[in-house]
Design an enzyme around this catalytic site. Structure first.
Site, short mmCIF file in Angstrom:
data_model
loop_
_atom_site.label_atom_id
_atom_site.label_comp_id
_atom_site.label_asym_id
_atom_site.label_seq_id
_atom_site.Cartn_x
_atom_site.Cartn_y
_atom_site.Cartn_z
N GLY A 191 5.40 -2.14 5.71
CA GLY A 191 4.67 -2.05 4.45
C GLY A 191 3.61 -3.12 4.25
O GLY A 191 3.63 -4.17 4.89
N TRP B 256 1.47 -5.41 1.03
CA TRP B 256 2.00 -6.16 -0.11
C TRP B 256 1.53 -5.66 -1.46
O TRP B 256 1.94 -6.18 -2.50
CB TRP B 256 1.68 -7.65 0.02
CG TRP B 256 0.27 -7.95 0.46
CD1 TRP B 256 -0.11 -8.34 1.71
CD2 TRP B 256 -0.92 -7.88 -0.31
NE1 TRP B 256 -1.47 -8.50 1.75
CE2 TRP B 256 -1.99 -8.24 0.53
CE3 TRP B 256 -1.19 -7.56 -1.64
CZ2 TRP B 256 -3.31 -8.27 0.09
CZ3 TRP B 256 -2.51 -7.58 -2.08
CH2 TRP B 256 -3.54 -7.94 -1.22
N ASN B 257 0.66 -4.68 -1.49
CA ASN B 257 0.08 -4.32 -2.80
C ASN B 257 0.99 -3.43 -3.65
O ASN B 257 1.01 -3.55 -4.86
CB ASN B 257 -1.30 -3.68 -2.62
CG ASN B 257 -1.27 -2.44 -1.76
OD1 ASN B 257 -0.35 -2.24 -0.97
ND2 ASN B 257 -2.26 -1.61 -1.92
N GLU C 297 5.49 -9.64 4.63
CA GLU C 297 6.05 -10.99 4.47
C GLU C 297 5.65 -11.62 3.12
O GLU C 297 6.28 -12.55 2.66
CB GLU C 297 5.62 -11.90 5.62
CG GLU C 297 4.12 -12.04 5.83
CD GLU C 297 3.52 -10.97 6.76
OE1 GLU C 297 3.99 -9.81 6.69
OE2 GLU C 297 2.60 -11.30 7.53
N GLU D 287 -1.38 4.57 7.35
CA GLU D 287 -2.04 4.53 6.03
C GLU D 287 -2.82 3.22 5.98
O GLU D 287 -2.25 2.16 5.74
CB GLU D 287 -0.99 4.56 4.91
CG GLU D 287 -0.25 5.87 4.79
CD GLU D 287 -1.12 6.99 4.25
OE1 GLU D 287 -2.28 6.72 3.85
OE2 GLU D 287 -0.66 8.14 4.25
N CYS E 222 -5.77 0.37 -1.59
CA CYS E 222 -6.46 0.86 -0.39
C CYS E 222 -7.51 1.92 -0.70
O CYS E 222 -8.55 1.98 -0.08
CB CYS E 222 -5.42 1.44 0.57
SG CYS E 222 -4.34 2.62 -0.25
N GLY F 214 -6.86 6.39 8.84
CA GLY F 214 -5.48 6.76 9.10
C GLY F 214 -5.24 8.07 9.80
O GLY F 214 -6.17 8.84 10.08
N GLU G 61 1.17 11.05 3.71
CA GLU G 61 2.37 10.79 2.93
C GLU G 61 2.34 11.72 1.74
O GLU G 61 1.28 12.24 1.36
CB GLU G 61 2.41 9.32 2.48
CG GLU G 61 2.51 8.39 3.68
CD GLU G 61 3.00 7.00 3.36
OE1 GLU G 61 2.40 6.34 2.50
OE2 GLU G 61 3.99 6.57 4.00
P1 NAD Z 1 -1.75 -6.07 7.11
O1 NAD Z 1 -2.35 -5.10 8.04
O2 NAD Z 1 -2.08 -7.49 7.24
O3 NAD Z 1 -0.14 -6.00 7.22
C1 NAD Z 1 0.56 -4.81 7.01
C2 NAD Z 1 1.96 -4.92 7.58
O4 NAD Z 1 1.89 -4.91 9.00
C3 NAD Z 1 2.70 -6.20 7.21
O5 NAD Z 1 4.05 -5.89 6.95
C4 NAD Z 1 2.57 -7.04 8.45
O6 NAD Z 1 3.61 -7.98 8.62
C5 NAD Z 1 2.65 -5.98 9.52
N1 NAD Z 1 2.05 -6.33 10.81
C6 NAD Z 1 0.95 -7.09 11.05
N2 NAD Z 1 0.69 -7.15 12.38
C7 NAD Z 1 1.62 -6.38 12.98
C8 NAD Z 1 1.87 -6.02 14.34
N3 NAD Z 1 1.09 -6.46 15.34
N4 NAD Z 1 2.92 -5.21 14.60
C9 NAD Z 1 3.70 -4.73 13.62
N5 NAD Z 1 3.52 -5.05 12.32
C10 NAD Z 1 2.49 -5.85 12.01
O7 NAD Z 1 -2.06 -5.50 5.67
P2 NAD Z 1 -1.85 -6.20 4.25
O8 NAD Z 1 -2.80 -7.33 4.15
O9 NAD Z 1 -0.40 -6.44 4.03
O10 NAD Z 1 -2.29 -5.03 3.27
C11 NAD Z 1 -3.60 -4.77 2.94
C12 NAD Z 1 -4.16 -3.64 3.77
O11 NAD Z 1 -3.33 -2.49 3.66
C13 NAD Z 1 -5.52 -3.20 3.29
O12 NAD Z 1 -6.37 -2.94 4.39
C14 NAD Z 1 -5.24 -1.91 2.55
O13 NAD Z 1 -6.32 -1.03 2.45
C15 NAD Z 1 -4.11 -1.35 3.33
N6 NAD Z 1 -3.32 -0.39 2.54
C16 NAD Z 1 -3.39 0.94 2.82
C17 NAD Z 1 -2.69 1.86 2.06
C18 NAD Z 1 -2.75 3.34 2.34
O14 NAD Z 1 -1.87 4.06 1.89
N7 NAD Z 1 -3.73 3.85 3.05
C19 NAD Z 1 -1.91 1.41 1.00
C20 NAD Z 1 -1.86 0.04 0.73
C21 NAD Z 1 -2.57 -0.85 1.51
#
Ligand code: NAD
Length: 479
Positions: free
Chosen positions: A148, A150-151, A177, A248, A282, A449, A453
């Site tokens: 997941g 964090w938003n 995290e 996503e 997002c 993506g 969902e």
């Molecule tokens: P992020 O990509 O930094 O992290 C997302 C998750 O991936 C975290 O749990 C992180 O620990 C994990 N992660 C990171 N590197 C990984 C790896 N190499 N292997 C496995 N897991 C890993 O995203 P974020 O900063 O937490 O969230 C913001 C982003 O999420 C924005 O780009 C936003 O647009 C997107 N988002 C998309 C949707 C959607 O439904 N399309 C919804 C909410 C947020």
């Protein structure tokens, strides 16, 4: 103020303390530590996946309606406790209680209800072949890994768990995290609702823990909500094991306002599309294309309404705009605002803010080439762009690698549908924005993506078809 859970992880039906590095949880409004968790060790990630693999067959053997009833009970428990759960969500994310009370757990409960009710209606096909015939069975994938952002931490956990579990899969979920608390509540609630131990597990940790999870040999599917760069890495790692994926990811979505739009509605939608959850959504419509005939009125009314937004303590029910999730993220947003100014765009309102807060910010005099119009900011920053005609705006709206969402405001019925049909986006709104009812599939195209969902469409992403040929006579062999 403390929000310490019984333990950091939830494995095989029980809270278990993490053996890995410390994971402090801070309330974004004050910066105070409200809980201290620990990451899962590699052995604990493996144990969670083993527990899921062991529990999955018996869960899958239940009648779908029985699985559905467990989800429905979980939804009822969530609704009963919405006030407490929403407060926890606000502490974890910093989002105003005004929002978390209606948009987070509530939407999670809606997903549990929706998929719980859908389960019993999922059937296979009977395929007549003359004397012989064939049929299809829709079977679970096995163990699914959910990761997941964090938003919307609790909503994301529910949106992934509900279709996965109802189709007879087990899940190991790793929240972001930054926001580890809600998923642990979901695990407790599912057990209380009658979910067998091991079917839904939670591990905590940063990227390395996520990477260990998706490479575990038991994992058949990975569903990620996160950024495009993370999506690329996770998709590539999943490919090693030929695992199914749902991605996503991020966006830079266009919101197009034609001259004939209802001004109040278009302004309201543009604000919702940029400032809800402090802009950390997002699907936000961060490129607001305004037709030249309505531009001046639109910007004047927008500035007026943005200045009235109540910024402050997220636990105050009057607050409409809270802090950014972390100081690092606030710094990133400020750097993007500074880049916009350096490239020649002008602030209509807002600006970098201070401390945990970035106020609702609107840029004018921007061009499509500027970084504020190209890159995902993931903060409360709207870039307005002016256009002249329909063909031009469609071309400009599509000139991005992202394709998550898009919106159109116009009173012209045929134009609305014509434009939406030409937009390269997985989720579109006409005279609305950012409404994501669980009945409607949600997801992106292009770099935003893969998979969907919500809606009945999600069932396909958490199951696989087995074809069965039934021979009704002798075998006609040419040997
Ligand atoms: P992020 O990509 O930094 O992290 C997302 C998750 O991936 C975290 O749990 C992180 O620990 C994990 N992660 C990171 N590197 C990984 C790896 N190499 N292997 C496995 N897991 C890993 O995203 P974020 O900063 O937490 O969230 C913001 C982003 O999420 C924005 O780009 C936003 O647009 C997107 N988002 C998309 C949707 C959607 O439904 N399309 C919804 C909410 C947020």
């Amino acid at each position: 103020m403390t929000a310490q859970p019984p333990a950091s992880l939830f494995i095989d039906g029980r809270p278990v303390e993490g053996e890995g590095a410390a994971l402090p949880v801070r309330y974004p409004y004050t910066g105070a530590e409200i809980a201290r968790l620990h990451e899962a060790s590699a052995a604990q990630v493996a144990a969670a996946c083993r527990a899921a693999a062991a529990a999955q067959p018996a869960w899958a053997a239940l009648a779908p309606a029985e699985r559905g009833r467990v989800l429905a009970r979980a939804a009822a428990i969530i609704r009963d406790r919405n006030a407490d759960l929403s407060r926890l969500e606000t502490l974890d994310t910093g989002k105003p209680i005004q929002e978390t009370l209606v948009a987070d757990w509530e939407s999670g409960a809606a997903a549990l209800d929706f998929f719980g009710g859908l389960a019993a209606g999922v059937t296979g096909q009977m395929i007549p072949l003359g004397r012989d015939w064939a049929y299809t069975r829709r079977e679970p994938l096995g163990v699914c890994a959910g990761i997941g952002a964090w938003n919307y931490p609790s909503q994301i956990a529910c949106w992934k768990a509900a279709p996965a579990l109802v189709m007879g899969n087990a899940m190991v979920f790793k929240p972001s995290e930054e926001t580890p608390l809600g998923a642990l509540k979901l695990a407790e609630i599912l057990i209380e609702a009658g979910l067998p131990a091991g079917v839904f597990n939670v591990v905590q940790g940063r990227a390395e823990v996520g990477a260990a999870l998706i490479s575990d040999r038991h994992v058949a599917k990975v569903s990620l909500t996160g950024s495009v760069p993370t999506g690329r890495r996770v998709y590539a790692a999943a490919a090693e094991g030929m695992r199914h994926v749902t991605m996503e990811l991020g966006g830079k979505s266009p919101l197009i306002v034609f001259d004939d739009a209802s001004l109040e509605d278009a302004v309201g939608a543009a604000m919702l599309a940029n400032f809800y959850s402090s802009g950390q959504i997002c699907s936000n419509g961060t490129r607001v294309f305004v037709q030249d005939g309505i531009r001046d009125r639109f910007l004047a009314r927008l500035a007026e309404r943005v200045r009235q937004v109540k910024i402050g303590d997220p636990l105050d029910p009057e607050t409409q705009h809270g802090p950014i999730v972390s100081p690092a993220q606030a710094d990133r947003i400020r750097a993007m605002i500074a880049a916009g100014q350096a490239e020649g765009a002008r602030l209509l309102c807002g600006g970098p803010g201070a401390g945990a807060f970035v106020p609702p910010t609107v840029f004018v005099d921007a061009t499509d080439a500027m970084s504020i119009a190209r890159d995902e900011i993931f903060g409360p920053v709207m870039t307005t762009l002016v256009f002249h005609d329909e063909d031009e705006v469609v071309t400009r709206a599509n000139a991005t690698g992202f394709g998550l969402a898009a919106g159109v405001f116009t009173q012209d019925l045929t134009r609305a549908h014509r434009v939406v049909a030409r937009l390269e986006a997985g989720t579109c709104w006409i005279n609305a924005y950012n409404l994501t009812p669980v009945e409607m599939p949600f997801g992106g195209v292009k770099m935003s993506g893969i998979g969907r969902e919500n809606g009945a469409a999600a069932i396909e992403h958490y199951s696989q078809i087995k074809s069965v040929y039934v021979g009704m006579g002798g075998v006609d062999a040419p040997y």
